[in-house]
Design an enzyme around this catalytic site. Structure first.
Site, PDB file in Angstrom:
ATOM      1  N   HIS A 167      -5.717   2.127   3.228  1.00 22.16           N
ATOM      2  CA  HIS A 167      -5.629   0.820   3.185  1.00 22.16           C
ATOM      3  C   HIS A 167      -4.270   0.758   3.995  1.00 22.16           C
ATOM      4  O   HIS A 167      -4.055  -0.410   4.925  1.00 22.16           O
ATOM      5  CB  HIS A 167      -5.158   0.181   1.668  1.00 22.16           C
ATOM      6  CG  HIS A 167      -6.524   0.435   0.800  1.00 22.16           C
ATOM      7  ND1 HIS A 167      -6.506   0.093  -0.401  1.00 22.16           N
ATOM      8  CD2 HIS A 167      -7.769   0.820   1.307  1.00 22.16           C
ATOM      9  CE1 HIS A 167      -7.693   0.173  -0.969  1.00 22.16           C
ATOM     10  NE2 HIS A 167      -8.799   0.750   0.157  1.00 22.16           N
ATOM     11  N   GLU A 227      -4.998   4.604  -1.023  1.00 28.91           N
ATOM     12  CA  GLU A 227      -4.062   3.556  -0.526  1.00 28.91           C
ATOM     13  C   GLU A 227      -3.457   3.924   0.771  1.00 28.91           C
ATOM     14  O   GLU A 227      -3.287   3.046   1.606  1.00 28.91           O
ATOM     15  CB  GLU A 227      -2.936   3.413  -1.630  1.00 28.91           C
ATOM     16  CG  GLU A 227      -3.237   2.960  -2.959  1.00 28.91           C
ATOM     17  CD  GLU A 227      -4.078   1.708  -3.308  1.00 28.91           C
ATOM     18  OE1 GLU A 227      -3.853   1.004  -2.157  1.00 28.91           O
ATOM     19  OE2 GLU A 227      -4.365   1.275  -4.212  1.00 28.91           O
ATOM     20  N   GLU A 243      -8.846  -3.289  -4.714  1.00 31.57           N
ATOM     21  CA  GLU A 243      -7.682  -3.356  -5.380  1.00 31.57           C
ATOM     22  C   GLU A 243      -8.196  -3.783  -7.147  1.00 31.57           C
ATOM     23  O   GLU A 243      -7.955  -3.191  -8.167  1.00 31.57           O
ATOM     24  CB  GLU A 243      -6.698  -4.444  -5.300  1.00 31.57           C
ATOM     25  CG  GLU A 243      -5.979  -4.332  -3.976  1.00 31.57           C
ATOM     26  CD  GLU A 243      -5.210  -3.101  -3.752  1.00 31.57           C
ATOM     27  OE1 GLU A 243      -4.840  -2.411  -4.484  1.00 31.57           O
ATOM     28  OE2 GLU A 243      -5.048  -2.896  -2.373  1.00 31.57           O
ATOM     29  N   HIS A 263      -9.748  -0.380  -8.191  1.00 32.78           N
ATOM     30  CA  HIS A 263      -8.837   0.136  -8.867  1.00 32.78           C
ATOM     31  C   HIS A 263      -8.248  -0.004 -10.227  1.00 32.78           C
ATOM     32  O   HIS A 263      -7.837   0.663 -11.093  1.00 32.78           O
ATOM     33  CB  HIS A 263      -7.590   0.516  -7.758  1.00 32.78           C
ATOM     34  CG  HIS A 263      -7.869   1.014  -6.542  1.00 32.78           C
ATOM     35  ND1 HIS A 263      -6.971   0.948  -5.395  1.00 32.78           N
ATOM     36  CD2 HIS A 263      -9.168   1.548  -6.068  1.00 32.78           C
ATOM     37  CE1 HIS A 263      -7.673   1.344  -4.356  1.00 32.78           C
ATOM     38  NE2 HIS A 263      -9.033   1.862  -4.827  1.00 32.78           N
ATOM     39  N   GLU A 296      -1.758  -2.956  -8.972  1.00 36.06           N
ATOM     40  CA  GLU A 296      -3.164  -3.421  -8.447  1.00 36.06           C
ATOM     41  C   GLU A 296      -3.433  -4.681  -8.470  1.00 36.06           C
ATOM     42  O   GLU A 296      -3.906  -5.673  -7.464  1.00 36.06           O
ATOM     43  CB  GLU A 296      -4.220  -2.371  -8.927  1.00 36.06           C
ATOM     44  CG  GLU A 296      -4.315  -1.172  -8.777  1.00 36.06           C
ATOM     45  CD  GLU A 296      -4.499  -0.731  -7.339  1.00 36.06           C
ATOM     46  OE1 GLU A 296      -5.110  -1.291  -6.603  1.00 36.06           O
ATOM     47  OE2 GLU A 296      -3.807   0.354  -6.852  1.00 36.06           O
ATOM     48  N   GLU A 314       0.593  -1.228  -0.058  1.00 39.31           N
ATOM     49  CA  GLU A 314      -0.015  -0.084  -0.142  1.00 39.31           C
ATOM     50  C   GLU A 314       0.756   1.448  -0.214  1.00 39.31           C
ATOM     51  O   GLU A 314       0.439   2.186  -0.731  1.00 39.31           O
ATOM     52  CB  GLU A 314      -1.060   0.164   1.243  1.00 39.31           C
ATOM     53  CG  GLU A 314      -2.081  -1.173   1.276  1.00 39.31           C
ATOM     54  CD  GLU A 314      -2.781  -1.312   0.060  1.00 39.31           C
ATOM     55  OE1 GLU A 314      -2.715  -0.416  -0.507  1.00 39.31           O
ATOM     56  OE2 GLU A 314      -3.676  -2.378   0.015  1.00 39.31           O
TER      57      GLU A 314
END
Length: 189
Positions: free
Chosen positions: A67, A64, A165, A168, A135, A35
């Site tokens: 995360h 991120e 992910e 993204h 990702e 991350e």
């Protein structure tokens, strides 16, 4: 510019002390496809990308960091009640000697985070393909982490991260197509 609510993006619960799982989670904390690397990559690339997708890189880069906060919370909760002997048995003895229970940006093998993890070519489409790959690698790692624990609470948080992910990656793929269409459009000056 920012509004910060003192809560995680998604709740993190831990059923039991598990330093072994904490060690593996450090891959997503300070590893090449983790991350921190993703957040810094996207927030750096936004300076050399067309205006159409700057917001996307800013939004995902910022997420991120959320995360990263979730991963840090999991690692902390998994190790806070561990004895030095349990940490040693989980392969975290060297970490404990160097950092106690403090979080440190390193991968699951104990290798410190490095800026060489961040890619930026300056070509928008190339950078977006790099982002898609990042990702997808993170998604795969989350799946392997899910497979490696029997703690349903940890699995729940990891499934949330895995799904983000995927989102993204899809958003970066859409950005690639937007930029390709724009590049192929006849321009008259």
């Amino acid at each position: 510019m920012w509004v910060y609510e003192k809560k995680l993006q998604y709740p993190v619960k831990v059923s039991k002390c598990d330093p072994r799982m904490a060690r593996y989670l450090t891959e997503q904390y300070g590893g090449a496809d983790g991350e921190l690397a993703a957040a810094l990559r996207y927030l750096n690339q936004r300076y050399s990308i067309p205006d159409k997708v700057i917001g996307l890189l800013t939004d995902i880069g910022t997420e991120e960091f959320a995360h990263l906060e979730m991963i840090a919370t999991m690692i902390y909760k998994l190790t806070k009640d561990a004895t030095p002997e349990q940490l040693e048995a989980a392969g975290l003895g060297a970490h404990y000697v160097n950092h106690d229970r403090a979080l440190f940006y390193e991968n699951a093998g104990g290798v410190p985070w490095t800026a060489t993890y961040i890619q930026a070519k300056g070509d928008p489409i190339t950078d977006l393909y790099e982002d898609i790959a990042a990702e997808e690698k993170a998604r795969a790692t989350y799946q392997w982490l899910i497979d490696y624990t029997d703690d349903v609470d940890i699995q729940d948080s990891l499934k949330f991260l895995r799904e983000r992910e995927i989102v993204h990656s899809m958003r970066f793929k859409e950005a690639v197509e937007m930029l390709k269409a724009d590049r192929e459009q006849k321009k008259v000056f």
